[in-house]
Structure formats: C-alpha cells, structure tokens
Design a protein around this motif. Structure first.
Motif, PDB file in Angstrom:
ATOM      1  N   GLU A 198       0.910  -1.356   0.003  1.00  0.00           N
ATOM      2  CA  GLU A 198      -0.122  -0.048  -0.018  1.00  0.00           C
ATOM      3  C   GLU A 198       0.905   1.404  -0.269  1.00  0.00           C
ATOM      4  N   GLU A 199       1.881   1.368   0.782  1.00  0.00           N
ATOM      5  CA  GLU A 199       2.915   2.610   0.880  1.00  0.00           C
ATOM      6  C   GLU A 199       3.425   2.724  -0.325  1.00  0.00           C
ATOM      7  N   LEU A 200       3.933   1.571  -1.110  1.00  0.00           N
ATOM      8  CA  LEU A 200       4.520   1.769  -2.321  1.00  0.00           C
ATOM      9  C   LEU A 200       3.529   2.106  -3.397  1.00  0.00           C
ATOM     10  N   ASP A 201       2.487   1.708  -3.535  1.00  0.00           N
ATOM     11  CA  ASP A 201       1.357   2.137  -4.452  1.00  0.00           C
ATOM     12  C   ASP A 201       1.036   3.571  -4.068  1.00  0.00           C
ATOM     13  N   THR A 202       1.092   3.911  -2.937  1.00  0.00           N
ATOM     14  CA  THR A 202       0.451   5.474  -2.635  1.00  0.00           C
ATOM     15  C   THR A 202       2.062   6.324  -2.995  1.00  0.00           C
ATOM     16  N   SER A 203       3.146   5.935  -2.794  1.00  0.00           N
ATOM     17  CA  SER A 203       4.117   6.463  -3.007  1.00  0.00           C
ATOM     18  C   SER A 203       4.454   6.660  -4.732  1.00  0.00           C
ATOM     19  N   LEU A 204       4.001   5.484  -5.389  1.00  0.00           N
ATOM     20  CA  LEU A 204       4.159   5.446  -6.955  1.00  0.00           C
ATOM     21  C   LEU A 204       2.957   6.379  -7.543  1.00  0.00           C
ATOM     22  N   ALA A 205       1.770   6.368  -6.963  1.00  0.00           N
ATOM     23  CA  ALA A 205       0.780   7.233  -7.439  1.00  0.00           C
ATOM     24  C   ALA A 205       1.420   8.743  -7.355  1.00  0.00           C
TER      25      ALA A 205
END
Length: 371
Positions: free
Chosen positions: A306-313
């Motif tokens: 989730e954190e990586l997805d947020t960071s990528l977004a």
C-alpha cells in the motif's frame, strides 16, 4: 486462498473448534523514518534502498513544492515583466510614430505653404515684368521726345534742315495735356514703386518662411531622432530582458528535465520493491490449510504494498505535473525566441536603416536654400 484450491491426499482432521472468521488484529507496525531506511522488516535481505511514502514526503515533497513555487513565482514575474515591457514598448512606439507622423504632416504643410509662396512669387514676377515693360516703353517714349525737342531747340533761321509743313499747325486728337502727361508719368512711377515695394516685402516674407520652415523641420527632425534613439534604447533594453528571461527559461527547462528524469528513475526504482512485495504476497497465498495465516509478516507486506502504491501514485502525479510544466516552459521559450527575433529585427530596421537615412537629413542652410 480457499481450502478447495489446495490438493489434499485425505480428508482433513476434524476441528475441535468450529471454523469461523478470525477477527482482524491491528498491528502497530514500527517504522524507521531515518534518512537511510529500508521499506520494512518484510524486505530484510532484499533492501530496496528507497523510502516509504512518509520518508519520500519528508525528503522530496518540500523540495519539489519549493521548486514549483519558485517556477510559478518566476513565471509570474516574467509575465509581469513582459506586460510592463509591452506597455513601455507600446508607449515608445506610439511616441515614435506620433513624432514621425507629425514630421510628415509638417513637411506636407510646409510643401503647401511653399507652393503658395511660389505661386505668389510667380505672380509678383509677372507683375514686375509688366510694369517693367510699361516703364521701359514710357522711358523710351520720353527719350525719343527729349531727342526730338533737343533737335528742335537747335533749329534757327539759318538752318538748312528746315522746310515748310503746311498741316503741322493743328493739334492732334490723341495729344495729351501737361496734366495728363504728368498724371500718366506719376501713375507709372507709383505703380512701379508699389510693385517694387511688394517685391521687397515678398522677398523678406520668403526669407522668413524659408528660415522658419527650415528651423521647424530641423526641430522636428531632432525630436524624431530623439524618439528613434529612445525607441532603440528601449528595444535594446527589451532585447536584453528577453535574453535574460530566455536564459532563465532554458535553465528552468534543464532543471525540469532533470526533475522529470529523477521522477522517472524514482518510479522505476519503486517498481522493483513493489514486485518483490507483491511476489511475496502471491507466494504466501499458496500456503496450505491453516498455514494461510494473517501473521505479522503478512500485515507488513500488505502495508508495504500500500505504501509503495501510494508513493508511486504521488510520483506519477508529480511526473505529470512536471511534464506539463516542461511543455509550458517550452511554449514560453518559443514565445521568447519569437519576441527576441522581432525585437532584433525592429532594432536593425530602426538603427541600421532608419537612423542611417536620417543621418543624411539636410542642414538648416540647405533647407533655407543657401547651399
């Protein structure tokens, strides 16, 4: 993963506790927010060398927003400077055009005045010639009469040229009287004197007109030259400002390209840890039976994804903003280059062509007709 998807060799042992959904346990995941941290304990041994979302915000968000704020401020200052330069340029161009238009109108008015003066001088010359002919004829008549009277005064009784003229003792019908003779002569003298005075006054008027028009033309020429010089100075200043803005814009384009490259590299670097975390979750979903447990590692992996997805977004959003900003900077660069080319061409026309022609403007003596 459902238990039906797991291959079993025999029926599972009966459960002492009836099967039911376990309550979700909330774990307080400890995060290391230092300057050089991994993505969590779940990636131990597979260090990604990247930051979590909070870490990314702490290290990059402020810098990116400061860069965008500086770019927006410089863009706003550039627009304000362009508006001010455009207003100043419009005033200078209007002043130059007004001075040139006034000079052209002054030249046309002077041409009309000189044409009328020439017509008046031509009429005066015609009158002078007519009265000159009248005076010459009167003078020649008087000279002839004087010679005749002088010859008559020399006759005496012993003169050999005398003879009889029987019909000479009568008065001619066209003969004048002393009063008419004197009046005719005075009238000729008066008209001749009047035309002479008119010619002298006309010469004085022509001299005054030539002197005044020459001075007016030179004054207006100086005013136009001053307007041209101011226009050239303002064009030169505007060109330097445009060059400075262009250099700043090129630097901003370079910085923005570096930012885009950094964002793309950051996105690319985030993909490897995301693949690792998602692969771990996928592999762990194949755990059989009760081993499919929501343990701490599972929660840490889900939290990491989730954190990586947020960071990528966030990175992709910033990448889109940076690319749009780069396109705006490219448009600004093209606009500045066009304005710079226009200013350079205008400066060349005003300084190299117009001012070069105006350097050959006639002097006051030439305009007055003395050279």
């Amino acid at each position: 993963m459902a238990q039906t998807d797991v291959l079993l060799t025999k029926e599972p042992a009966p459960q002492t506790v009836p099967a039911c959904e376990l309550p979700r346990k909330l774990y307080d995941v400890a995060r290391n927010t230092g300057a050089h941290t991994s993505s969590g304990l779940a990636t131990a041994g597979f260090r990604s060398a990247k930051y979590l979302a909070d870490e990314w915000f702490q290290n990059c968000y402020a810098r990116y927003h400061q860069a965008f704020a500086d770019r927006d401020q410089s863009e706003r200052k550039r627009h304000e400077s362009q508006q001010l330069a455009a207003e100043t340029e419009a005033l200078a161009r209007r002043s130059q055009e007004d001075a040139t238009r006034k000079e052209a109108e002054l030249i046309r008015n002077i041409q009309e005045l000189l044409k009328r003066t020439i017509m008046q001088a031509v009429n005066q010359i015609r009158l002078n010639r007519e009265h000159k002919e009248t005076c010459e004829m009167d003078w020649s008549d008087k000279v002839e009469a004087y010679n005749i009277d002088q010859t008559c005064a020399l006759y005496h009784n012993q003169s050999t040229e005398v003879q009889f003229h029987p019909h000479s003792a009568k008065f001619e019908e066209s003969a004048s009287t002393p009063e008419t003779w004197a009046g005719f002569t005075q009238d000729n003298l008066h008209r001749a004197e009047r035309e002479r005075l008119a010619s002298a006054n006309l010469r004085v008027l022509v001299d005054c007109i030539l002197r005044d028009t020459a001075e007016d033309l030179r004054l207006q020429c100086d005013a136009v030259n001053l307007a041209f010089e101011r226009r050239c100075e303002e064009l030169e200043d505007a060109r330097h400002k445009l060059e400075n803005h262009l250099h700043k814009t090129l630097r901003e384009i370079t910085d923005q390209e570096h930012n885009i490259a950094t964002l793309k590299q950051a996105i690319k670097d985030k993909e490897a840890p995301l693949k690792v975390a998602q692969t771990r979750l996928y592999q762990r979903s194949h755990r059989p039976n009760v081993e499919l447990c929501r343990d701490a590692a599972q929660f840490r992996l889900v939290s990491e994804v989730e954190e990586l997805d947020t960071s990528l977004a966030v990175l992709k959003e910033k990448l889109l903003e940076a690319e749009q900003s780069l396109r705006n900077l490219e448009d600004t660069r093209m606009h500045l280059e066009k304005d710079l080319a226009v200013k350079t061409n205008s400066l060349f026309i005003d300084r190299q062509k117009c001012m070069a022609h105006r350097a050959r403007y006639p002097t006051v003596l030439q305009l007055a007709g003395y050279q």
